[in-house]
Scaffold this motif. Structure first.
Motif, PDB file in Angstrom:
ATOM      1  N   SER A   2     -37.618 -46.768  24.912  1.00  0.00           N
ATOM      2  CA  SER A   2     -37.992 -46.532  23.520  1.00  0.00           C
ATOM      3  C   SER A   2     -39.485 -46.780  23.332  1.00  0.00           C
ATOM      4  CB  SER A   2     -37.203 -47.455  22.592  1.00  0.00           C
ATOM      5  OG  SER A   2     -37.450 -48.814  22.910  1.00  0.00           O
ATOM      6  N   PHE A   3     -40.007 -46.285  22.237  1.00  0.00           N
ATOM      7  CA  PHE A   3     -41.425 -46.480  21.953  1.00  0.00           C
ATOM      8  C   PHE A   3     -41.668 -47.885  21.424  1.00  0.00           C
ATOM      9  CE2 PHE A   3     -40.997 -41.829  21.640  1.00  0.00           C
ATOM     10  CZ  PHE A   3     -41.956 -41.478  22.577  1.00  0.00           C
ATOM     11  N   ARG A   4     -42.756 -48.491  21.907  1.00  0.00           N
ATOM     12  CA  ARG A   4     -43.073 -49.863  21.518  1.00  0.00           C
ATOM     13  C   ARG A   4     -44.463 -49.990  20.904  1.00  0.00           C
ATOM     14  NH1 ARG A   4     -43.102 -53.215  26.520  1.00  0.00           N
ATOM     15  NH2 ARG A   4     -43.402 -54.898  25.001  1.00  0.00           N
ATOM     16  N   ALA A   5     -45.274 -48.922  20.966  1.00  0.00           N
ATOM     17  CA  ALA A   5     -46.643 -49.036  20.461  1.00  0.00           C
ATOM     18  C   ALA A   5     -47.198 -47.689  20.022  1.00  0.00           C
ATOM     19  CB  ALA A   5     -47.555 -49.635  21.538  1.00  0.00           C
ATOM     20  N   HIS A 101     -41.100 -51.445  12.070  1.00  0.00           N
ATOM     21  CA  HIS A 101     -40.277 -51.213  13.259  1.00  0.00           C
ATOM     22  C   HIS A 101     -40.653 -52.142  14.418  1.00  0.00           C
ATOM     23  CE1 HIS A 101     -38.197 -47.943  11.503  1.00  0.00           C
ATOM     24  NE2 HIS A 101     -39.159 -47.016  11.619  1.00  0.00           N
ATOM     25  N   GLY A 102     -41.626 -52.998  14.197  1.00  0.00           N
ATOM     26  CA  GLY A 102     -42.047 -53.914  15.252  1.00  0.00           C
ATOM     27  C   GLY A 102     -42.899 -53.265  16.324  1.00  0.00           C
ATOM     28  N   LEU A 103     -43.498 -52.108  16.035  1.00  0.00           N
ATOM     29  CA  LEU A 103     -44.352 -51.432  17.005  1.00  0.00           C
ATOM     30  C   LEU A 103     -45.732 -52.095  17.029  1.00  0.00           C
ATOM     31  CD1 LEU A 103     -43.590 -47.684  16.179  1.00  0.00           C
ATOM     32  CD2 LEU A 103     -42.542 -49.113  17.927  1.00  0.00           C
ATOM     33  N   ARG A 104     -46.289 -52.259  18.217  1.00  0.00           N
ATOM     34  CA  ARG A 104     -47.625 -52.819  18.351  1.00  0.00           C
ATOM     35  C   ARG A 104     -48.651 -51.709  18.100  1.00  0.00           C
ATOM     36  NH1 ARG A 104     -49.021 -57.015  22.699  1.00  0.00           N
ATOM     37  NH2 ARG A 104     -49.898 -57.945  20.818  1.00  0.00           N
ATOM     38  N   VAL A 156     -47.736 -52.687  27.260  1.00  0.00           N
ATOM     39  CA  VAL A 156     -46.719 -51.637  27.219  1.00  0.00           C
ATOM     40  C   VAL A 156     -47.056 -50.594  28.273  1.00  0.00           C
ATOM     41  CG1 VAL A 156     -46.210 -51.978  24.765  1.00  0.00           C
ATOM     42  CG2 VAL A 156     -47.960 -50.310  25.447  1.00  0.00           C
ATOM     43  N   GLU A 160     -44.182 -45.768  26.795  1.00  0.00           N
ATOM     44  CA  GLU A 160     -43.685 -46.512  25.643  1.00  0.00           C
ATOM     45  C   GLU A 160     -44.619 -46.410  24.434  1.00  0.00           C
ATOM     46  OE1 GLU A 160     -41.353 -50.272  27.560  1.00  0.00           O
ATOM     47  OE2 GLU A 160     -43.550 -50.302  27.767  1.00  0.00           O
ATOM     48  N   ALA A 161     -45.661 -45.610  24.543  1.00  0.00           N
ATOM     49  CA  ALA A 161     -46.652 -45.535  23.470  1.00  0.00           C
ATOM     50  C   ALA A 161     -46.971 -44.085  23.108  1.00  0.00           C
ATOM     51  CB  ALA A 161     -47.937 -46.251  23.883  1.00  0.00           C
ATOM     52  N   THR A 217     -38.147 -39.099  20.683  1.00  0.00           N
ATOM     53  CA  THR A 217     -37.015 -39.815  21.281  1.00  0.00           C
ATOM     54  C   THR A 217     -35.941 -38.823  21.698  1.00  0.00           C
ATOM     55  OG1 THR A 217     -37.464 -41.786  19.948  1.00  0.00           O
ATOM     56  CG2 THR A 217     -35.263 -41.568  20.898  1.00  0.00           C
TER      57      THR A 217
END
Length: 220
Positions: A2-5, A101-104, A156, A160-161, A217
């Protein structure tokens, strides 16, 4: 995965500084009796070789000139135009949704840390970004170094970005780093070729971030 940033270019992407910088250089060329060909500007937009390229072109067109005086005059012109310039429409919504969403969040800019930090602080956005990678510390775009540095600082992986860019050189840098890239051209770059981007949006307000995340996604 999943995407994180999310990692954003600065000039022209988060804030439309490109119009002010181009106008300043156009004014300089005209004061010296020449015109700045837009195709020459497009060759270097989004890189950290803009200023050297403009000085080289001035030398070619009008001969010797006082670079220090021009730098000072251009900076005055640019800052005057940017005093009231805010973030591009829809940017704050993207940042708010990403945070929810908690994304950096990171910035990858070919400009200097002083330039980027000054404007992020002016706009009250400096604390939003966990990483700010700049061209005075890393090789500029279209090389991938700025994005690779931001990814490392955010901890990341490239997959993921998502990168957001306004110039073809910037898109090339993000893709070379192995990232998904969304092009969001500004008025200066809107007519350029963004066929190598994964998605092109006319503005951040054209598609909500949740839809962008769902789109990429679903492609995995």
């Amino acid at each position: 995965m999943s995407f994180r940033a999310l990692i954003f270019d600065f000039d022209g992407t988060l804030v439309d500084t490109e119009s002010a910088v181009l106008a300043a250089w156009q004014g300089t060329f005209r004061e010296l009796g020449a015109e700045l060909p837009l195709e020459k500007w497009y060759e270097v937009i989004g890189t950290h070789s803009t200023t050297p390229a403009m000085f080289a072109l001035l030398t070619e067109l009008v001969g010797d000139h006082d670079q220090d005086l021009i730098r000072q005059a251009n900076r005055t012109r640019i800052l005057a135009r940017l005093e009231t310039e805010g973030v591009r429409e829809g940017v704050l919504d993207y940042l708010d949704v990403a945070t929810s969403h908690g994304l950096r969040l990171g910035v990858a800019s070919s400009s200097s840390i002083g330039w980027v930090r000054t404007h992020l602080e002016r706009l009250g956005m400096a604390e939003r970004f966990a990483s700010v990678a700049t061209g005075d510390r890393h090789a500029g775009k279209p090389r991938p170094d700025l994005y690779l540095a931001a990814l490392a600082e955010l901890e990341v992986e490239a997959g993921e970005a998502i990168a957001f860019e306004d110039s073809p050189h910037g898109v090339s840098a993000a893709k070379a780093a192995g990232m998904t890239c969304v092009a969001v051209p500004n008025p200066i770059t809107a007519g350029l070729d963004f066929s190598h981007a994964d998605l092109v949006l006319p503005g951040f307000d054209a598609k909500p971030l949740d839809e962008v995340l769902e789109l990429f996604t679903a492609k995995r």
